[in-house]
Every structure is written in structure tokens, then in C-alpha cells.
Motif scaffolding. Structure first.
Motif, PDB file in Angstrom:
ATOM      1  N   ALA A 188     -11.900  68.983 -22.764  1.00 25.46           N
ATOM      2  CA  ALA A 188     -13.312  69.365 -22.746  1.00 25.46           C
ATOM      3  C   ALA A 188     -13.567  70.358 -21.617  1.00 25.46           C
ATOM      4  CB  ALA A 188     -14.191  68.138 -22.566  1.00 25.46           C
ATOM      5  N   LEU A 189     -14.514  71.258 -21.834  1.00 24.22           N
ATOM      6  CA  LEU A 189     -14.772  72.343 -20.898  1.00 24.22           C
ATOM      7  C   LEU A 189     -15.146  71.839 -19.512  1.00 24.22           C
ATOM      8  CD1 LEU A 189     -14.825  75.425 -20.752  1.00 24.22           C
ATOM      9  CD2 LEU A 189     -17.239  75.343 -21.421  1.00 24.22           C
ATOM     10  N   ASP A 190     -15.916  70.753 -19.422  1.00 26.00           N
ATOM     11  CA  ASP A 190     -16.325  70.274 -18.103  1.00 26.00           C
ATOM     12  C   ASP A 190     -15.157  69.677 -17.326  1.00 26.00           C
ATOM     13  OD1 ASP A 190     -16.144  68.054 -19.745  1.00 26.00           O
ATOM     14  OD2 ASP A 190     -18.117  67.255 -19.257  1.00 26.00           O
ATOM     15  N   ARG A 191     -14.171  69.141 -18.025  1.00 25.68           N
ATOM     16  CA  ARG A 191     -12.954  68.689 -17.332  1.00 25.68           C
ATOM     17  C   ARG A 191     -12.136  69.898 -16.886  1.00 25.68           C
ATOM     18  NH1 ARG A 191     -10.172  64.849 -21.563  1.00 25.68           N
ATOM     19  NH2 ARG A 191      -8.464  64.944 -20.049  1.00 25.68           N
ATOM     20  N   PHE A 192     -12.032  70.890 -17.749  1.00 23.96           N
ATOM     21  CA  PHE A 192     -11.294  72.116 -17.424  1.00 23.96           C
ATOM     22  C   PHE A 192     -11.875  72.790 -16.182  1.00 23.96           C
ATOM     23  CE2 PHE A 192     -10.532  76.686 -17.801  1.00 23.96           C
ATOM     24  CZ  PHE A 192      -9.194  76.766 -18.171  1.00 23.96           C
ATOM     25  N   VAL A 208      -4.874  74.706 -14.800  1.00 24.94           N
ATOM     26  CA  VAL A 208      -3.785  75.558 -14.347  1.00 24.94           C
ATOM     27  C   VAL A 208      -4.333  76.968 -14.140  1.00 24.94           C
ATOM     28  CG1 VAL A 208      -1.573  76.590 -14.998  1.00 24.94           C
ATOM     29  CG2 VAL A 208      -2.038  74.188 -15.551  1.00 24.94           C
ATOM     30  N   PRO A 209      -4.142  77.563 -12.983  1.00 31.90           N
ATOM     31  CA  PRO A 209      -4.628  78.940 -12.777  1.00 31.90           C
ATOM     32  C   PRO A 209      -4.049  79.890 -13.828  1.00 31.90           C
ATOM     33  CG  PRO A 209      -3.958  77.963 -10.692  1.00 31.90           C
ATOM     34  CD  PRO A 209      -3.524  77.001 -11.765  1.00 31.90           C
ATOM     35  N   GLY A 210      -4.928  80.639 -14.465  1.00 41.05           N
ATOM     36  CA  GLY A 210      -4.496  81.565 -15.506  1.00 41.05           C
ATOM     37  C   GLY A 210      -4.619  81.014 -16.908  1.00 41.05           C
ATOM     38  N   ALA A 211      -4.855  79.706 -17.023  1.00 45.88           N
ATOM     39  CA  ALA A 211      -5.044  79.108 -18.352  1.00 45.88           C
ATOM     40  C   ALA A 211      -6.455  79.387 -18.858  1.00 45.88           C
ATOM     41  CB  ALA A 211      -4.803  77.607 -18.285  1.00 45.88           C
ATOM     42  N   HIS A 212      -6.622  79.313 -20.165  1.00 49.56           N
ATOM     43  CA  HIS A 212      -7.934  79.451 -20.800  1.00 49.56           C
ATOM     44  C   HIS A 212      -8.315  78.132 -21.467  1.00 49.56           C
ATOM     45  CE1 HIS A 212      -8.467  83.756 -20.308  1.00 49.56           C
ATOM     46  NE2 HIS A 212      -7.264  83.993 -20.813  1.00 49.56           N
ATOM     47  N   PRO A 213      -9.606  77.819 -21.534  1.00 48.78           N
ATOM     48  CA  PRO A 213     -10.019  76.614 -22.255  1.00 48.78           C
ATOM     49  C   PRO A 213     -10.070  76.854 -23.767  1.00 48.78           C
ATOM     50  CG  PRO A 213     -11.948  77.733 -21.384  1.00 48.78           C
ATOM     51  CD  PRO A 213     -10.746  78.519 -20.916  1.00 48.78           C
ATOM     52  N   LEU A 214      -9.681  75.840 -24.518  1.00 54.40           N
ATOM     53  CA  LEU A 214      -9.879  75.838 -25.969  1.00 54.40           C
ATOM     54  C   LEU A 214     -10.109  74.395 -26.392  1.00 54.40           C
ATOM     55  CD1 LEU A 214     -10.033  77.383 -28.616  1.00 54.40           C
ATOM     56  CD2 LEU A 214      -7.546  77.141 -28.852  1.00 54.40           C
ATOM     57  N   ILE A 299      -4.481  74.293  -8.141  1.00 55.01           N
ATOM     58  CA  ILE A 299      -5.439  73.765  -9.102  1.00 55.01           C
ATOM     59  C   ILE A 299      -6.679  74.651  -9.064  1.00 55.01           C
ATOM     60  CG2 ILE A 299      -7.003  71.855  -9.659  1.00 55.01           C
ATOM     61  CD1 ILE A 299      -4.857  69.941  -8.705  1.00 55.01           C
ATOM     62  N   ALA A 300      -7.051  75.196 -10.221  1.00 58.84           N
ATOM     63  CA  ALA A 300      -8.236  76.044 -10.312  1.00 58.84           C
ATOM     64  C   ALA A 300      -9.394  75.265 -10.924  1.00 58.84           C
ATOM     65  CB  ALA A 300      -7.933  77.276 -11.158  1.00 58.84           C
ATOM     66  N   LYS A 301     -10.598  75.657 -10.574  1.00 55.71           N
ATOM     67  CA  LYS A 301     -11.793  75.049 -11.177  1.00 55.71           C
ATOM     68  C   LYS A 301     -12.713  76.113 -11.772  1.00 55.71           C
ATOM     69  CE  LYS A 301     -11.697  70.961  -8.196  1.00 55.71           C
ATOM     70  NZ  LYS A 301     -11.314  69.993  -9.228  1.00 55.71           N
ATOM     71  N   ASN A 302     -12.860  77.221 -11.097  1.00 55.28           N
ATOM     72  CA  ASN A 302     -13.711  78.287 -11.622  1.00 55.28           C
ATOM     73  C   ASN A 302     -12.960  79.100 -12.645  1.00 55.28           C
ATOM     74  OD1 ASN A 302     -15.828  77.603  -9.852  1.00 55.28           O
ATOM     75  ND2 ASN A 302     -14.856  78.749  -8.194  1.00 55.28           N
ATOM     76  N   ARG A 303     -13.663  79.543 -13.687  1.00 57.40           N
ATOM     77  CA  ARG A 303     -13.060  80.407 -14.702  1.00 57.40           C
ATOM     78  C   ARG A 303     -13.224  81.860 -14.310  1.00 57.40           C
ATOM     79  NH1 ARG A 303     -14.673  80.131 -20.427  1.00 57.40           N
ATOM     80  NH2 ARG A 303     -16.673  79.204 -19.923  1.00 57.40           N
ATOM     81  N   ASP A 304     -12.194  82.659 -14.605  1.00 55.69           N
ATOM     82  CA  ASP A 304     -12.315  84.095 -14.347  1.00 55.69           C
ATOM     83  C   ASP A 304     -12.077  84.871 -15.628  1.00 55.69           C
ATOM     84  OD1 ASP A 304      -9.636  83.623 -14.732  1.00 55.69           O
ATOM     85  OD2 ASP A 304      -8.997  84.349 -12.764  1.00 55.69           O
TER      86      ASP A 304
END
Length: 304
Positions: A188-192, A208-214, A299-304
Motif C-alpha cells: 500500500a502507498l502509505d506503507r511505501f 528501497v531507494p529508487g523503487a516505485h510503488p505499484l 531506507i527511503a520514505k519520500n518519493r522522487d
């Protein structure tokens, strides 16, 4: 390359009607998240199921030497699990779960690397049930009605299907994830984004830094939980979902699917393969392994 095929309820019913020489065995792979109190095996024994089903426990047929919840089993463990269910190499196996397409993609993926000759994922139980096809509601005392067999798989393609932790960390440290791979996370996006806790409290949320949510729900029908019927329809759904999330899966790059423990990552892996994309593998340890083995800087939290 997918190691199994999607099978619509109608085609499943037609297959049962015309097949006269081989057994067709529906395999119930229902599983619930650890924070859900339901008992999938108890429901299988006492509730409804596809006729002539066996129950496959994905918490049992796994790498039992690993500390992580759902790692692909070795050949010995796999053969023992299949033999206890009375399954044979020439059986036509049709995998399903009673949620829809939730844990069954993981089960069919677990069987796939051992090259079972005739392997299908039912798309899906909810559609089958709503069509009025037969269900078995008799009480059962065993997870299978078949006697113990001698199932023999003598090779595994897991090395080609699984991405190990070391590869993921190497990509993070080099900064090469997005230039070389599509890495997609089914949680889920909020966990990501680190805004909601993981179901396992010892594990931090984030990605994971560099990963995308789906999020896996976005590749399935919101009502039936079925995959779109055709590859073209699946690709359109996939593109719409990723566009809303601000990126696009590059079909020229290999893809790595992941999730929390390797269950729902198989949902999006199946979707991506069904859409016609090649070179899709699973990070089997997924977030549970990654988050416990790296320090906070990875560990990343913000999306880029």
C-alpha cells in the motif's frame, strides 16, 4: 517468461468437461495477512471450495532454513509438500484463492520454477462463483482426498526467477536502480511512503531507494479482484496505474517486483507478465528482508 497461464472460469469449466485422461486438480492457496485472525485452512475444511480441491499451505512449503517468511523452497521441501497432497507431475493444476487473486499468484509462482508441465492460475474464484459454477460445501477432515504420492521435480529455475538481497543492495549503493531496472513495490502507498506501519511491528515502513510503488489492488478489478482478460487490457490498466503514480514501466528494462514478504509482489509480477513485458523477476525476501538487513540510510520514505 511466465511459468504458468491465466485461465478464465469458463475455460476452466470447459477443461474439466473435456479432459478424460489426466486429473484436473484445483489447488486452494488461500492465505491471510498475519494481522488478520481468519484461518484459511479451517475455512477450506468447513466452508466452500472448488470441487476436488486440495489445500496448499504457503506458510509450510517454503525455505524452512530462512528467517524470512516466504522464501522459495528447495527441491526436497517442494517435492515433500506436493507428495503430501497426493499430487502428480501429470496433473493439471489450477491454482486459486477464495479472496480473488491475492495469495494464489504466490502459490502458482512457487510451483512454477519447478516446471510443473500443466500449471494455471484461475482468474478468478469470485468470477467463478458469481457465474454460478459448482462449489463444494461438504465438511472435510483432510486438506486432500488423494493418497500420498511420489512427486518428483528434479530441477529448479529459482535462480532465474529470484533476485537476491545482495543484488538489491548493490543497485542501491551504486545508484543504478532506475537506470538499469524497473523496481516496483506492491505494498500500500502509505506503507511505501513510511506513513503507515508494517503488519510486522519490528519492521519499519518505507521503501528501497529508487523503487516505485505499484499497490497490487490497482492492477486488479476493484470488485472481482480479477486481472483484465487480455494482455492489451492488462497493459492499459498497468499504464493508467503507473501514470497516476508519476512514472512508467520501461519495457526495455528488466523488472523486479517486490512487496512485504513476497506474496503480493507475485500479483504485480503476474500482471506485468500478462501485459506482455519480459524479464520480470521477484525479490523474494522483499521489504521484510531488506528493512531488517540495511541501516536507516538505505531506507527511503519520500518519493522522487
Amino acid at each position: 517468461m511466465s511459468l504458468y497461464k491465466l485461465l478464465s472460469p469458463k475455460k476452466f469449466v470447459d477443461l474439466v468437461a473435456r479432459e478424460t485422461t489426466r486429473r484436473i486438480v484445483p489447488v486452494d492457496a488461500t492465505w491471510y495477512m498475519p494481522n488478520d485472525p481468519r484461518d484459511a485452512q479451517k475455512e477450506f475444511l468447513e466452508g466452500e471450495r472448488l470441487p476436488n480441491s486440495v489445500f496448499f499451505d504457503i506458510d509450510a512449503v517454503k525455505d524452512k532454513t530462512s528467517q524470512y517468511p516466504h522464501m522459495v523452497p528447495d527441491i526436497k521441501t517442494f517435492n515433500e509438500g506436493m507428495s503430501k497432497l497426493g499430487l502428480k507431475r501429470d496433473d493439471i493444476l489450477v491454482i486459486y484463492d477464495r479472496v480473488g487473486n491475492f495469495s494464489s499468484p504466490r502459490c502458482v509462482w512457487t510451483i512454477g520454477p519447478f516446471e510443473h508441465p500443466n500449471l494455471y492460475l484461475l482468474n478468478n474464484y469470485n468470477t467463478y462463483k458469481s457465474a454460478g459454477y459448482p462449489l463444494d460445501t461438504t465438511k472435510k477432515t483432510n486438506v486432500t482426498d488423494f493418497p500420498v504420492s511420489e512427486y518428483v521435480a528434479d530441477s529448479s529455475l529459482a535462480i532465474d526467477e529470484v533476485v537476491p538481497f545482495e543484488n538489491i543492495v548493490g543497485l542501491v549503493e551504486s545508484g543504478d536502480i532506475r537506470s538499469k531496472y524497473n523496481v516496483v513495490d506492491a505494498r500500500a502507498l502509505d506503507r511505501f511512503e513510511g506513513k503507515a506501519p508494517e503488519p510486522r511491528p519490528i519492521i519499519p515502513s518505507g521503501h528501497v531507494p529508487g523503487a516505485h510503488p505499484l499497490p497490487f489492488a490497482q492492477v486488479l478489478d476493484p470488485t472481482t479482484k480479477a486481472y483484465p482478460e487480455t494482455p492489451e487490457e492488462m497493459l492499459a490498466v498497468l499504464n493508467e496505474a503507473t501514470e497516476k503514480l508519476g512514472y512508467k514501466i520501461d519495457p526495455k528494462k528488466p523488472t523486479i517486483a517486490m512487496c512485504g514478504t513476497g506474496i503480493t509482489g507475485c500479483i504485480i509480477k503476474t500482471a506485468i507478465e500478462h501485459a506482455g513485458l519480459k524479464m520480470v523477476r521477484l525479490y523474494d525476501g522483499s521489504w521484510t528482508e531488506y528493512a531488517q538487513r540495511v541501516d536507516a540510510s538505505k531506507i527511503a520514505k519520500n518519493r522522487d
